[in-house]
Design an enzyme around this catalytic site. Structure first.
Site, PDB file in Angstrom:
ATOM      1  N   CYS A   1     -39.005 -24.457  32.336  1.00 45.22           N
ATOM      2  CA  CYS A   1     -39.316 -24.854  30.963  1.00 45.22           C
ATOM      3  C   CYS A   1     -38.757 -26.250  30.701  1.00 45.22           C
ATOM      4  CB  CYS A   1     -38.708 -23.849  29.988  1.00 45.22           C
ATOM      5  SG  CYS A   1     -38.914 -24.322  28.267  1.00 45.22           S
TER       6      CYS A   1
ATOM      7  N   TYR B   1      -7.278 -20.245 -18.202  1.00 47.97           N
ATOM      8  CA  TYR B   1      -7.272 -21.670 -18.513  1.00 47.97           C
ATOM      9  C   TYR B   1      -7.196 -22.008 -19.996  1.00 47.97           C
ATOM     10  CZ  TYR B   1     -12.402 -21.054 -18.614  1.00 47.97           C
ATOM     11  OH  TYR B   1     -13.665 -20.627 -18.853  1.00 47.97           O
TER      12      TYR B   1
ATOM     13  N   ASP C   1       0.830  -1.210   0.000  1.00 47.09           N
ATOM     14  CA  ASP C   1       0.000   0.000   0.000  1.00 47.09           C
ATOM     15  C   ASP C   1       0.863   1.258   0.000  1.00 47.09           C
ATOM     16  OD1 ASP C   1      -2.187  -1.618  -0.005  1.00 47.09           O
ATOM     17  OD2 ASP C   1      -2.601  -1.417   2.150  1.00 47.09           O
TER      18      ASP C   1
ATOM     19  N   CYS D   1     -43.202 -18.968  24.920  1.00 47.37           N
ATOM     20  CA  CYS D   1     -42.406 -20.160  24.649  1.00 47.37           C
ATOM     21  C   CYS D   1     -43.309 -21.288  24.162  1.00 47.37           C
ATOM     22  CB  CYS D   1     -41.674 -20.577  25.927  1.00 47.37           C
ATOM     23  SG  CYS D   1     -40.877 -22.191  25.763  1.00 47.37           S
TER      24      CYS D   1
ATOM     25  N   SER E   1     -18.716 -24.311 -24.884  1.00 48.52           N
ATOM     26  CA  SER E   1     -19.112 -24.842 -23.580  1.00 48.52           C
ATOM     27  C   SER E   1     -18.583 -26.271 -23.492  1.00 48.52           C
ATOM     28  CB  SER E   1     -20.627 -24.807 -23.437  1.00 48.52           C
ATOM     29  OG  SER E   1     -21.197 -25.501 -24.515  1.00 48.52           O
ATOM     30  N   LEU E   2     -18.797 -26.902 -22.363  1.00 45.23           N
ATOM     31  CA  LEU E   2     -18.229 -28.234 -22.159  1.00 45.23           C
ATOM     32  C   LEU E   2     -19.330 -29.271 -22.015  1.00 45.23           C
ATOM     33  CD1 LEU E   2     -15.587 -27.193 -19.480  1.00 45.23           C
ATOM     34  CD2 LEU E   2     -15.075 -27.950 -21.800  1.00 45.23           C
TER      35      LEU E   2
ATOM     36  N   ASP F   1     -16.117 -22.198 -10.348  1.00 40.21           N
ATOM     37  CA  ASP F   1     -17.509 -21.796 -10.493  1.00 40.21           C
ATOM     38  C   ASP F   1     -17.575 -20.274 -10.508  1.00 40.21           C
ATOM     39  OD1 ASP F   1     -20.132 -22.230 -10.826  1.00 40.21           O
ATOM     40  OD2 ASP F   1     -20.546 -22.873  -8.775  1.00 40.21           O
TER      41      ASP F   1
ATOM     42  N   ARG G   1     -18.410 -14.245 -21.862  1.00 38.67           N
ATOM     43  CA  ARG G   1     -18.643 -15.293 -22.843  1.00 38.67           C
ATOM     44  C   ARG G   1     -19.967 -15.053 -23.589  1.00 38.67           C
ATOM     45  NH1 ARG G   1     -21.550 -19.900 -22.893  1.00 38.67           N
ATOM     46  NH2 ARG G   1     -20.802 -21.473 -24.328  1.00 38.67           N
TER      47      ARG G   1
ATOM     48  N   CYS H   1     -36.806 -17.738  25.896  1.00 36.14           N
ATOM     49  CA  CYS H   1     -37.868 -18.121  26.824  1.00 36.14           C
ATOM     50  C   CYS H   1     -37.432 -17.725  28.222  1.00 36.14           C
ATOM     51  CB  CYS H   1     -38.091 -19.638  26.750  1.00 36.14           C
ATOM     52  SG  CYS H   1     -38.919 -20.309  28.198  1.00 36.14           S
TER      53      CYS H   1
ATOM     54  N   LYS I   1     -12.697 -27.241 -12.008  1.00 36.32           N
ATOM     55  CA  LYS I   1     -13.654 -26.424 -12.751  1.00 36.32           C
ATOM     56  C   LYS I   1     -14.150 -25.329 -11.826  1.00 36.32           C
ATOM     57  CE  LYS I   1     -17.633 -26.789 -15.790  1.00 36.32           C
ATOM     58  NZ  LYS I   1     -18.427 -25.734 -15.183  1.00 36.32           N
TER      59      LYS I   1
ATOM     60  N   CYS J   1     -43.240 -24.082  27.259  1.00 36.02           N
ATOM     61  CA  CYS J   1     -43.748 -23.877  28.627  1.00 36.02           C
ATOM     62  C   CYS J   1     -44.670 -22.680  28.733  1.00 36.02           C
ATOM     63  CB  CYS J   1     -42.590 -23.748  29.611  1.00 36.02           C
ATOM     64  SG  CYS J   1     -41.725 -22.164  29.453  1.00 36.02           S
TER      65      CYS J   1
ATOM     66  N   LYS K   1     -18.639 -33.294 -13.171  1.00 36.41           N
ATOM     67  CA  LYS K   1     -19.158 -32.476 -12.073  1.00 36.41           C
ATOM     68  C   LYS K   1     -19.095 -33.218 -10.747  1.00 36.41           C
ATOM     69  CE  LYS K   1     -21.047 -28.851 -14.323  1.00 36.41           C
ATOM     70  NZ  LYS K   1     -22.463 -28.617 -14.345  1.00 36.41           N
TER      71      LYS K   1
ATOM     72  N   GLU L   1      -7.919 -30.057 -14.662  1.00 33.86           N
ATOM     73  CA  GLU L   1      -8.026 -28.750 -14.000  1.00 33.86           C
ATOM     74  C   GLU L   1      -9.286 -28.706 -13.158  1.00 33.86           C
ATOM     75  OE1 GLU L   1      -8.472 -26.053 -17.309  1.00 33.86           O
ATOM     76  OE2 GLU L   1      -6.617 -26.732 -18.231  1.00 33.86           O
TER      77      GLU L   1
HETATM   78  C1  9MJ Z   1     -13.282 -23.656 -15.521  1.00 33.08           C
HETATM   79  N1  9MJ Z   1     -14.526 -23.203 -15.459  1.00 33.08           N
HETATM   80  O1  9MJ Z   1     -12.551 -23.691 -14.550  1.00 33.08           O
HETATM   81  C2  9MJ Z   1     -12.708 -24.462 -18.905  1.00 33.08           C
HETATM   82  N2  9MJ Z   1     -12.821 -24.100 -16.798  1.00 33.08           N
HETATM   83  O2  9MJ Z   1     -12.204 -24.887 -21.205  1.00 33.08           O
HETATM   84  C3  9MJ Z   1     -11.610 -24.681 -17.085  1.00 33.08           C
HETATM   85  N3  9MJ Z   1     -13.492 -23.978 -17.945  1.00 33.08           N
HETATM   86  C4  9MJ Z   1     -13.057 -24.499 -20.275  1.00 33.08           C
HETATM   87  N4  9MJ Z   1     -11.543 -24.899 -18.386  1.00 33.08           N
HETATM   88  C5  9MJ Z   1     -12.842 -24.803 -22.400  1.00 33.08           C
HETATM   89  N5  9MJ Z   1     -10.653 -24.956 -16.156  1.00 33.08           N
HETATM   90  C6  9MJ Z   1     -14.102 -24.338 -22.199  1.00 33.08           C
HETATM   91  C7  9MJ Z   1     -14.245 -24.113 -20.852  1.00 33.08           C
END
Ligand code: 9MJ
Length: 682
Positions: free
Chosen positions: A438, A231, A42, A414, A87-88, A123, A142, A432, A121, A417, A320, A119
């Site tokens: 009680c 990624y 800082d 209560c 998408s996957l 969220d 995306r 209470c 995944k 009681c 998943k 890797e």
């Molecule tokens: C996530 N969500 O961590 C991909 N992702 O690769 C990783 N998503 C991905 N790879 C190709 N580690 C399409 C999505």
């Protein structure tokens, strides 16, 4: 002032500071090796800010001071991705994964193993960031994979996003893809701040990340604890990239990006299955939410050969984990009365499988929590259970509210009681006022008294206590010791043998330690650790019961509130009468030399606080705790900077993560054994 008139000193200092700050950012985010304390960081940033204020003409878009956000936008501009963001496909079982691997082998006409990148995944929110000549020029969501939204201003505020690539050897154009997410700790802190300010809290880290990126005012995004994990690479021009995906990611790391440290290359699908299993066990201890694992064919030429089907690559799959959040119906709210009279609203839910268990109840905590959630009976609610954490209701699905959803009414008396239920000043709880009149409080007090860490009466479970109180065989804990085998044998699910056993267990429990006895009394806010401190400090019941609030506050970790609760307990004649009766009936413990009178402490672990987490094999955690305490250590329930070491067995969760984050020493079971042996304990 023209550029020429700027002193060479200011110019070179600015450049030096930028370099240093960028280096620290890189070490902190990409390398995960913080090199200086936050305060020092800082200080550098402030010095740079001051110099730039004096010489505004030297401010550049990639200066680290420029991460605070800029003037709000009217709307986000749509961006067309040069290469679609795919998408996957999903796998739900080991068999799905093996079938995926086999499909690829068939298509490639090979029999040998395929190497995969594994890797976590994350969220969060998928993002594309474009660099030209090493400079960040655009960042986009995306969206639907073809068109996203330009959120450059927002993404520039995220410190783990390089504004300028490191080094000099990078493609002229480079599109980096990754996930923007909010680590758990930052999420908790953000929600705490929001709750304190009376603002709406976010349901989960993913929603918090999405909400933060959706801000038209990037100055708001700048205050949110977001991070980027890279990624993959999209568009790239002007330089050949390595042949393997994992090597490309390592190159991204050199250019300044954070990549996931859990990433590995697996030599076969069997190794991928192991990885999924192991990461699942580690899931709760990670500092961020993940919802599965992604497996990608590691060889880029093979990826290209395999190509895509519709919107998903053939060469990757997501496996998943069981969901940590599910929706279910709030069927009813009941009010439970605890040992100290606190009336807690408990949600009865339509049973739902979440986080690996079936959940049918969840605490709603108190009135404030219900108001915050705006929960009504009949609502569809979101239940979250992450790892070893108790299930929580994190939100209500407003669109699904039925017309007849009923507000939750708090009782004014209560439910057990019928004594008045009062709101405690300064607390969200209602309580209470019936005290030991009680039956609910009485039952809870007796269950607590008999519990394993208190008097440890083997075989005296909740159901039995309930019957004993309902049949008025006992009113107080002392009455337990006047029960006869004949009385007990009459109860449901009991017979002569089990009755004899219970009486024997009660007899055995009379020999106890002072600290367990204090804990068993169930004084408000006096848990095991406080009971132990009180026992160590005062040594005798006489001294403890006569201590005033000032004397009590001399004890470790006891402040005015707990001192007051202890004092209130011991001036109550009913409590003293019960204690007197317990002693007359034979409850006894060895007296101790009070610490108050003994200030020499030469035990080997004196002054050290440790934390035990996960499972141990050779002994239970309680046994390990007793051994460590015998060496003078304190055993605490949570990890802080003051923790000397953490003993972590398999299944260790957030405490281990916290220890790693704070750099606290971590011992495994073998390390613990070695420490004990070193001091002559086995
Ligand atoms: C996530 N969500 O961590 C991909 N992702 O690769 C990783 N998503 C991905 N790879 C190709 N580690 C399409 C999505």
């Amino acid at each position: 002032m023209s550029q020429d008139s700027v002193s060479p000193n200011a110019r070179s200092r600015i450049s030096e500071l930028r370099q240093q700050i960028d280096d620290h950012n890189y070490r902190y985010y990409a390398l995960d090796e913080p090199s200086i304390p936050d305060a020092e960081y800082d200080r550098l940033l402030n010095e740079l800010r001051t110099l730039e204020q004096q010489h505004p003409e030297l401010i550049t878009a990639d200066s680290p001071t420029q991460r605070v956000g800029t003037a709000p936008l009217d709307s986000f501009v749509s961006v067309r991705h040069e290469m679609p963001m795919l998408s996957l496909d999903n796998a739900f079982s080991d068999e799905d994964l093996t079938a995926f691997d086999q499909r690829l082998k068939d298509r490639l006409k090979i029999t040998g193993d395929i190497e995969y990148a594994c890797e976590p995944k994350l969220d969060g929110i998928a993002i594309s960031i474009l660099y030209e000549q090493g400079k960040l020029v655009r960042a986009a969501t995306r969206g639907d994979g073809t068109n996203g939204e330009d959120i450059t201003d927002n993404v520039r505020t995220i410190r783990s996003v390089p504004l300028q690539l490191r080094g000099s050897d990078y493609p002229e154009r480079l599109e980096v893809r990754g996930e923007i997410y909010m680590p758990s700790e930052g999420f908790a802190a953000l929600n705490k701040r929001a709750a304190e300010a009376g603002d709406k809290v976010f349901v989960n880290p993913r929603n918090a990340a999405a909400g933060s990126l959706r801000q038209l005012d990037s100055r708001i995004t700048a205050t949110r604890p977001l991070e980027l994990c890279a990624y993959s690479v999209g568009v790239h021009q002007g330089m050949a990239l390595p042949a393997r995906h994992t090597d490309i990611l390592h190159l991204l790391k050199q250019w300044g990006f954070k990549i996931n440290r859990e990433m590995i290359a697996a030599r076969s699908i069997a190794e991928c299955i192991d990885y999924h299993q192991q990461l699942g066990e580690k899931r709760a201890s990670l500092a961020y939410d993940i919802d599965g694992v992604v497996f990608k064919v590691n060889d880029i030429a093979t990826q290209e050969q395999l190509g895509f089907v519709s919107r998903a690559p053939r060469w990757a799959i997501a496996f998943k984990f069981p969901a940590q959040e599910e929706m279910t119906e709030l069927q009813a709210v009941e009010f439970q009365v605890g040992r100290t009279g606190t009336i807690t609203p408990v949600a009865r839910l339509t049973p739902v499988f979440v986080g690996g268990v079936t959940v049918s109840n969840a605490t709603l905590h108190n009135r404030d929590e219900i108001a915050r959630l705006d929960a009504r009976v009949g609502d569809t609610v979101i239940v979250r259970r992450a790892g070893d954490v108790i299930p929580q209701i994190v939100g209500v699905v407003a669109e699904r509210r039925p017309a007849n959803a009923a507000p939750i009414e708090f009782p004014s008396r209560c439910p057990i009681c019928d004594s008045p239920a009062v709101q405690v000043p300064g607390e969200a709880a209602i309580r209470c006022e019936g005290g030991l009149i009680c039956p609910a409080q009485r039952k809870e007090a007796i269950i607590h008294f008999a519990s394993r860490k208190a008097m440890d009466v083997d075989g005296l479970g909740d159901k039995l206590v309930e019957q004993l109180v309902d049949k008025e065989l006992i009113k107080t804990v002392a009455d337990l010791f006047t029960l006869t085998a004949e009385q007990v044998a009459e109860l449901e699910r009991m017979g002569p043998k089990s009755a004899e056993n219970l009486i024997a267990a009660l007899e055995k429990s009379k020999q106890v330690s002072f600290e367990r006895f204090i804990y068993a009394l169930g004084i408000r806010e006096v848990g095991e650790a406080t009971a132990r401190n009180l026992a160590d400090y005062f040594g005798t019941l006489q001294a403890l019961s006569e201590a005033d609030e000032e004397a009590l506050q001399q004890v470790d970790d006891i402040g005015p509130v707990v001192a007051r609760f202890v004092r209130d307990f011991f001036i109550e004649p009913d409590n003293l009468a019960i204690i007197q009766k317990l002693r007359e009936l034979g409850v006894h413990w060895p007296e101790k030399t009070p610490q108050a009178a003994d200030d020499t402490n030469d035990q080997p672990l004196a002054g050290q606080t440790c934390v035990l987490t996960g499972t141990l094999e050779a002994m239970t955690r309680d046994e390990a705790g007793e051994k460590l305490r015998a060496l003078g250590a304190k055993v605490a329930g949570s990890v802080s900077k003051k923790t000397a070491f953490v003993v972590a067995g398999p299944g260790a969760g957030s405490k281990l993560a916290k220890a790693e984050q704070l750099g606290v020493e971590v011992l495994d079971e073998a390390g613990l054994m070695a420490l004990l042996q070193q001091h002559g304990i086995s």
